[in-house]
Design a protein around this motif. Sequence first.
Motif, PDB file in Angstrom:
ATOM      1  N   ASN A  95      12.301 -18.347 -27.431  1.00 35.27           N
ATOM      2  CA  ASN A  95      13.216 -17.646 -28.325  1.00 35.27           C
ATOM      3  C   ASN A  95      12.510 -16.487 -29.045  1.00 35.27           C
ATOM      4  O   ASN A  95      12.472 -16.436 -30.285  1.00 35.27           O
ATOM      5  N   PRO A  96      11.967 -15.528 -28.288  1.00 35.85           N
ATOM      6  CA  PRO A  96      11.190 -14.452 -28.900  1.00 35.85           C
ATOM      7  C   PRO A  96      12.071 -13.418 -29.603  1.00 35.85           C
ATOM      8  O   PRO A  96      13.264 -13.304 -29.311  1.00 35.85           O
ATOM      9  N   THR A  97      11.472 -12.703 -30.521  1.00 41.91           N
ATOM     10  CA  THR A  97      12.158 -11.590 -31.178  1.00 41.91           C
ATOM     11  C   THR A  97      12.055 -10.316 -30.335  1.00 41.91           C
ATOM     12  O   THR A  97      12.813  -9.374 -30.542  1.00 41.91           O
ATOM     13  N   GLU A  98      11.117 -10.316 -29.395  1.00 37.04           N
ATOM     14  CA  GLU A  98      10.895  -9.128 -28.567  1.00 37.04           C
ATOM     15  C   GLU A  98      10.264  -9.561 -27.239  1.00 37.04           C
ATOM     16  O   GLU A  98       9.441 -10.473 -27.211  1.00 37.04           O
ATOM     17  N   VAL A  99      10.676  -8.894 -26.158  1.00 39.31           N
ATOM     18  CA  VAL A  99      10.069  -9.129 -24.850  1.00 39.31           C
ATOM     19  C   VAL A  99       9.691  -7.772 -24.273  1.00 39.31           C
ATOM     20  O   VAL A  99      10.512  -6.851 -24.241  1.00 39.31           O
ATOM     21  N   ASN A 100       8.443  -7.662 -23.821  1.00 39.87           N
ATOM     22  CA  ASN A 100       7.921  -6.407 -23.264  1.00 39.87           C
ATOM     23  C   ASN A 100       7.387  -6.616 -21.861  1.00 39.87           C
ATOM     24  O   ASN A 100       6.804  -7.660 -21.568  1.00 39.87           O
ATOM     25  N   MET A 101       7.556  -5.608 -21.022  1.00 38.17           N
ATOM     26  CA  MET A 101       6.910  -5.566 -19.718  1.00 38.17           C
ATOM     27  C   MET A 101       5.731  -4.609 -19.886  1.00 38.17           C
ATOM     28  O   MET A 101       5.919  -3.428 -20.173  1.00 38.17           O
ATOM     29  N   CYS A 102       4.534  -5.141 -19.744  1.00 33.25           N
ATOM     30  CA  CYS A 102       3.323  -4.348 -19.970  1.00 33.25           C
ATOM     31  C   CYS A 102       2.864  -3.709 -18.666  1.00 33.25           C
ATOM     32  O   CYS A 102       2.579  -4.397 -17.689  1.00 33.25           O
ATOM     33  N   MET A 103       2.784  -2.401 -18.680  1.00 32.66           N
ATOM     34  CA  MET A 103       2.379  -1.643 -17.505  1.00 32.66           C
ATOM     35  C   MET A 103       0.956  -1.136 -17.719  1.00 32.66           C
ATOM     36  O   MET A 103       0.636  -0.568 -18.765  1.00 32.66           O
ATOM     37  N   GLY A 104       0.121  -1.322 -16.706  1.00 29.14           N
ATOM     38  CA  GLY A 104      -1.274  -0.915 -16.784  1.00 29.14           C
ATOM     39  C   GLY A 104      -1.466   0.564 -16.557  1.00 29.14           C
ATOM     40  O   GLY A 104      -0.507   1.345 -16.480  1.00 29.14           O
ATOM     41  N   GLY A 105      -2.716   0.961 -16.424  1.00 30.27           N
ATOM     42  CA  GLY A 105      -3.106   2.366 -16.377  1.00 30.27           C
ATOM     43  C   GLY A 105      -2.558   3.181 -15.234  1.00 30.27           C
ATOM     44  O   GLY A 105      -2.440   4.396 -15.341  1.00 30.27           O
ATOM     45  N   ASP A 106      -2.191   2.542 -14.110  1.00 28.73           N
ATOM     46  CA  ASP A 106      -1.683   3.318 -12.982  1.00 28.73           C
ATOM     47  C   ASP A 106      -0.180   3.561 -13.075  1.00 28.73           C
ATOM     48  O   ASP A 106       0.388   4.269 -12.258  1.00 28.73           O
ATOM     49  N   ARG A 107       0.448   3.009 -14.068  1.00 30.28           N
ATOM     50  CA  ARG A 107       1.882   3.219 -14.268  1.00 30.28           C
ATOM     51  C   ARG A 107       2.098   3.672 -15.703  1.00 30.28           C
ATOM     52  O   ARG A 107       2.399   2.881 -16.583  1.00 30.28           O
ATOM     53  N   SER A 108       1.945   4.962 -15.901  1.00 30.36           N
ATOM     54  CA  SER A 108       1.959   5.497 -17.263  1.00 30.36           C
ATOM     55  C   SER A 108       3.270   6.178 -17.628  1.00 30.36           C
ATOM     56  O   SER A 108       3.402   6.702 -18.719  1.00 30.36           O
ATOM     57  N   GLU A 109       4.235   6.169 -16.712  1.00 32.54           N
ATOM     58  CA  GLU A 109       5.524   6.772 -17.020  1.00 32.54           C
ATOM     59  C   GLU A 109       6.611   6.134 -16.153  1.00 32.54           C
ATOM     60  O   GLU A 109       6.327   5.538 -15.120  1.00 32.54           O
TER      61      GLU A 109
END
Length: 158
Positions: A95-109
């Motif tokens: 039951n999070p307040t926020e969910v993020n998809m973390c993209m590494g250095g090769d996906r900067s945009e």
Amino acid sequence: MIINLCWGFFAPLHTAHLDLFEGAKLFQLYPESTKVIVLINDDEQLKNKKNGLVVMEEWDRARLVSQIKSVDHAFIVHGLEHAKDTVKTSIDYYNPTEVNMCMGGDRSEKSKIDKDLIKFCEDLNIQIRYGIGGVNKERSSTNIVNNIINWVKANELS
């Protein structure tokens, strides 16, 4: 509670992956309230992407990733729908307040991200975060595998 997702093949696992996982854990102000969940693509997806080459099997990748200090959970996923079910289950559990998809250095945009992944995130109300773990990706699985292949070719006995 915040969930930060990392998703990939991690084959072979290398230090840029560690940077991503550590960055995902430390991304928020309170890392102790952040869960890092890693989604690992299965061998079938790896074969499709890497011309049939599986340098490290899914269970080995999952075992290694799950032992990394900054990773709270690692799951092998068998395609997009299975990944969606896995993430939904994690969201229901924490039951999070926020969910993020973390993209590494090769996906900067956004333009460098697969359209299916963008839709996946939109469907589940997941924010995409870029440059997690650093933006200068000096190492990549592809480069490591290519270096090995080139070395083998250069050292083949005729």
